[in-house]
Design a protein around this motif. Sequence first.
Motif, PDB file in Angstrom:
ATOM      1  N   MET A 135       1.065  -0.990   0.028  1.00  9.77           N
ATOM      2  CA  MET A 135       0.071  -0.401   0.181  1.00  9.77           C
ATOM      3  C   MET A 135       0.759   1.177  -0.254  1.00  9.77           C
ATOM      4  O   MET A 135       0.625   2.196  -0.465  1.00  9.77           O
ATOM      5  CB  MET A 135      -1.164   0.178   1.123  1.00  9.77           C
ATOM      6  N   GLN A 136       2.311   0.969   0.945  1.00 13.77           N
ATOM      7  CA  GLN A 136       2.868   2.332   0.722  1.00 13.77           C
ATOM      8  C   GLN A 136       3.902   2.153  -0.650  1.00 13.77           C
ATOM      9  O   GLN A 136       4.065   3.784  -0.836  1.00 13.77           O
ATOM     10  CB  GLN A 136       4.233   2.394   2.149  1.00 13.77           C
ATOM     11  N   ALA A 137       3.815   1.101  -1.190  1.00 13.89           N
ATOM     12  CA  ALA A 137       4.306   1.376  -1.975  1.00 13.89           C
ATOM     13  C   ALA A 137       3.703   2.221  -3.701  1.00 13.89           C
ATOM     14  O   ALA A 137       4.269   3.008  -3.891  1.00 13.89           O
ATOM     15  CB  ALA A 137       5.673   0.497  -2.844  1.00 13.89           C
ATOM     16  N   ARG A 138       2.573   2.138  -3.617  1.00 11.02           N
ATOM     17  CA  ARG A 138       1.834   2.483  -4.699  1.00 11.02           C
ATOM     18  C   ARG A 138       1.064   3.968  -4.065  1.00 11.02           C
ATOM     19  O   ARG A 138       1.450   5.083  -4.948  1.00 11.02           O
ATOM     20  CB  ARG A 138       0.273   1.939  -4.089  1.00 11.02           C
ATOM     21  N   ALA A 139       1.595   4.305  -2.976  1.00 10.02           N
ATOM     22  CA  ALA A 139       1.475   5.478  -2.115  1.00 10.02           C
ATOM     23  C   ALA A 139       2.712   6.725  -2.515  1.00 10.02           C
ATOM     24  O   ALA A 139       2.595   7.373  -3.706  1.00 10.02           O
ATOM     25  CB  ALA A 139       1.271   5.997  -0.266  1.00 10.02           C
ATOM     26  N   TRP A 140       3.711   6.159  -2.538  1.00  7.19           N
ATOM     27  CA  TRP A 140       4.851   6.457  -3.384  1.00  7.19           C
ATOM     28  C   TRP A 140       4.652   6.733  -4.654  1.00  7.19           C
ATOM     29  O   TRP A 140       5.598   7.673  -5.206  1.00  7.19           O
ATOM     30  CB  TRP A 140       6.508   5.485  -2.839  1.00  7.19           C
ATOM     31  N   ILE A 141       4.701   6.276  -5.318  1.00  8.23           N
ATOM     32  CA  ILE A 141       4.728   6.169  -6.700  1.00  8.23           C
ATOM     33  C   ILE A 141       3.577   7.026  -7.126  1.00  8.23           C
ATOM     34  O   ILE A 141       3.767   7.815  -8.393  1.00  8.23           O
ATOM     35  CB  ILE A 141       3.892   4.606  -7.823  1.00  8.23           C
ATOM     36  N   ASP A 142       2.454   6.809  -6.564  1.00 10.18           N
ATOM     37  CA  ASP A 142       1.726   7.975  -7.011  1.00 10.18           C
ATOM     38  C   ASP A 142       2.136   9.343  -6.501  1.00 10.18           C
ATOM     39  O   ASP A 142       2.075  10.831  -7.284  1.00 10.18           O
ATOM     40  CB  ASP A 142       0.320   7.350  -6.519  1.00 10.18           C
ATOM     41  N   GLN A 143       2.897   9.716  -5.655  1.00  5.46           N
ATOM     42  CA  GLN A 143       3.380  10.650  -5.189  1.00  5.46           C
ATOM     43  C   GLN A 143       4.641  11.275  -6.078  1.00  5.46           C
ATOM     44  O   GLN A 143       5.576  12.555  -6.384  1.00  5.46           O
ATOM     45  CB  GLN A 143       3.997  10.955  -3.465  1.00  5.46           C
ATOM     46  N   GLY A 144       5.492  10.369  -6.960  1.00  2.00           N
ATOM     47  CA  GLY A 144       6.028   9.930  -7.491  1.00  2.00           C
ATOM     48  C   GLY A 144       7.896  10.057  -7.090  1.00  2.00           C
ATOM     49  O   GLY A 144       8.787  10.580  -7.794  1.00  2.00           O
ATOM     50  N   LEU A 145       7.928   9.417  -6.508  1.00  3.93           N
ATOM     51  CA  LEU A 145       9.467   8.700  -5.897  1.00  3.93           C
ATOM     52  C   LEU A 145       9.666   7.851  -6.400  1.00  3.93           C
ATOM     53  O   LEU A 145       8.492   7.039  -7.031  1.00  3.93           O
ATOM     54  CB  LEU A 145       9.071   8.303  -4.676  1.00  3.93           C
ATOM     55  N   VAL A 146      11.036   7.927  -7.099  1.00  3.27           N
ATOM     56  CA  VAL A 146      11.443   7.280  -8.195  1.00  3.27           C
ATOM     57  C   VAL A 146      12.210   5.993  -7.015  1.00  3.27           C
ATOM     58  O   VAL A 146      13.354   6.416  -6.254  1.00  3.27           O
ATOM     59  CB  VAL A 146      12.445   7.431  -9.334  1.00  3.27           C
ATOM     60  N   PHE A 147      12.222   4.693  -7.078  1.00  2.00           N
ATOM     61  CA  PHE A 147      12.551   3.457  -6.466  1.00  2.00           C
ATOM     62  C   PHE A 147      11.858   2.210  -7.209  1.00  2.00           C
ATOM     63  O   PHE A 147      11.258   2.013  -8.378  1.00  2.00           O
ATOM     64  CB  PHE A 147      12.327   3.190  -5.165  1.00  2.00           C
TER      65      PHE A 147
END
Length: 727
Positions: free
Chosen positions: A538-550
């Motif tokens: 769930m957190q990974a999905r949130a970071w992707i939506d925020q534009g965090l690249v990993f």
Amino acid sequence: MFAVAAKSASSLPIRLTSLLICLVTLGIAVVASLGYARLSAVTADNASIRIDRAAKAAASTMMHATDGRFAVERGEFGRPFALRLTVNDTQAALQFSEFYDRLLAEIGGNNQGAANLFAFNEETQGFDRFATTFRRPDGSMPPPMSISAGHPAYAALAASEPFVGQVPVMGRLRLAYLTPILDGGGSIAGALAVDVGWIDDLTVARDELRVVLFGSAFIVLVLVAGFGIFSMTRETQPLRKLAQFANDMAAGKDSDDVPFLARKDEVGALAHGLARVARLQDELEYLAYTDMMTGQGNRARYLRDLQASLTAAKDGKHFTLIHIDMVRFARVNAAYGVAAGDQVLRYAGHVLSTTLDTLYKTAKVARQGDDKFAILVEGPTDAAEAAELGKALIKALAEPIKISAGEVQLDAAVGICLLPQHASDMEDALGHADLALKAALSPDAERCIVFSPDLTDDTAREMLLESGLRKAFDEGGFSLHYQPQIDPASGRLKGVEALARWTHPTKGPIAPNEFIGVAERSGLIVDLGDWVLNEACMQARAWIDQGLVFDHVSVNVSAVQLWQQDFVAKVKDCLANHGLEGRYLCLELTESVFADFDDSCIASILSELRDLGITLSLDDFGSGYSSLGYLNKLPFDQLKIDGAFVRNAPRDRQQEKLLIGIVALGKGLGLSVVAEGAEEADEVDFVAKLGVAAVQGYFYSRPVPASDLTEAVTSIKARFGSEKEAA
């Protein structure tokens, strides 16, 4: 004709007629009544055993035949206390169907009696029968029937308790066992009733016979009391012996063979009847006290023998109580199936029995349930001697077992309690043996532990920790922190590892290496692992939506989780629920997994995960099993070097060589290498020169809450840029 005449001549009434027909008739009647009464008592005892077994069998059949629609709640000695519905629609689950009709017919046939299903009627507060094995003479269903107030079983069922006793059926009595059916909330929803046939036939016949016999006896005694005493005493002596035999048999005493079996008269016939009852009693005792899987004693037999041993210990005898657990047995079932597991259990029981035969002939082996065995030995009087026996059993069980699906090896743990040194009653004996076994099952502990008072304190501490852990899980007391994995060449965020954290309300933060072990031993690791996986995705999905690249978020997976047959399905569902591609998830497995699974099993699981696009990482490489063969055969993508090899590597020549070799090995196998535990700048520079893909350690960042990760990554990038400019 001659045969009939010879039979009449050998008849006891005919022979007694020459002395005194009436007196002999009276004697036979009186003694026969006594024998019959004893037989009635034995029959009643056997009926009690049968109804108990019938209830257990019926409950198990309901659970297995309905694919888990009913869960069995058992009380003392495994008796079904209740059947709990695992489906939400109680009304749909408790209504007539052809399936229930066939199922009850099977249960009734197995019990040699009847079976009925009832549904609780909220309006009438009664239990309405909706399925039964009873039929009219023409084969049609009988009229409706309900259990309401006034029925012998009503009060118990209304209180959600089982009922065992006589119930009226069609104008007669049956010995029945009625098990309450509860809905998901624990409220009464219905009942399952089984019986083992009519029980009043013997009572009615006996009472009728008693009236006739005693009426005639009174007249005969008045007429011939004086003259008949001597003859009656002599002629009825065999009957008295048979009656005593029946009495001893009913009391559970060991008896010799039934006397007078060679006689051709009524005494011989009665002796043969008693012999049949004795055989039936032996068979029932065998069924009641024998584990059908292994042929060893069952838990009921074990508890009976333990009580007898405790009684004998009060008279100066010494016994050793041994509890055995097959550490990896659950994995055998997971890898090869239940049939293979049953085969292994039978072999284990055989090994224990044959090994003890060479050491202690009087040892008694019993299977307590699942993969647990108990042994009672009269002999060892000190801890050292008992420990040697325990180690001998472990060694015997460790021999490779060849089964149809392959070869497996058992790792047994043994807990020992000495009687009477460590316990003088049943509760303490069972508790202390289990405490010793639990200690033997702990990581890094000896596999054979003899009870000592210190174990009680250690167990109390772990139980408190486990209790707090369960409460924290129920109340949402866990959180996730994330530690960045940084490319040392570019400063780019490669991934983040999700790490579970628990802050106790009174003790403060609990170290993961402390509560993770408790979670694994208590079985909570499965639920905790599922929660971590869901939160991380769930957190990974949130970071992707925020534009965090990993590249991915890493989640640690316990070997216990991999035992679950639906683990791959859980991972797949979790990715789908959060709309996350498999490439964004990395599952980290420690080398201990290799010791828990065979090659084909672990390879199959990892291949299914790999097919989902998930990155597979071998965590803490070098700290455990370290099988290079697995690295070559299994589909790993990443190799994480344990921090112990990274710390001080630039300052320790031997460690430096070892680290260089590990990195070269990983890169040579085409794996992405991650170095853990880097805390100093020279350690990061050193592994960077070796060409590792990422570094994870305090030098870059400690694990931080998800809300602080972006700031931590920004700080790392800024510091990296400054260092580059300075260089």
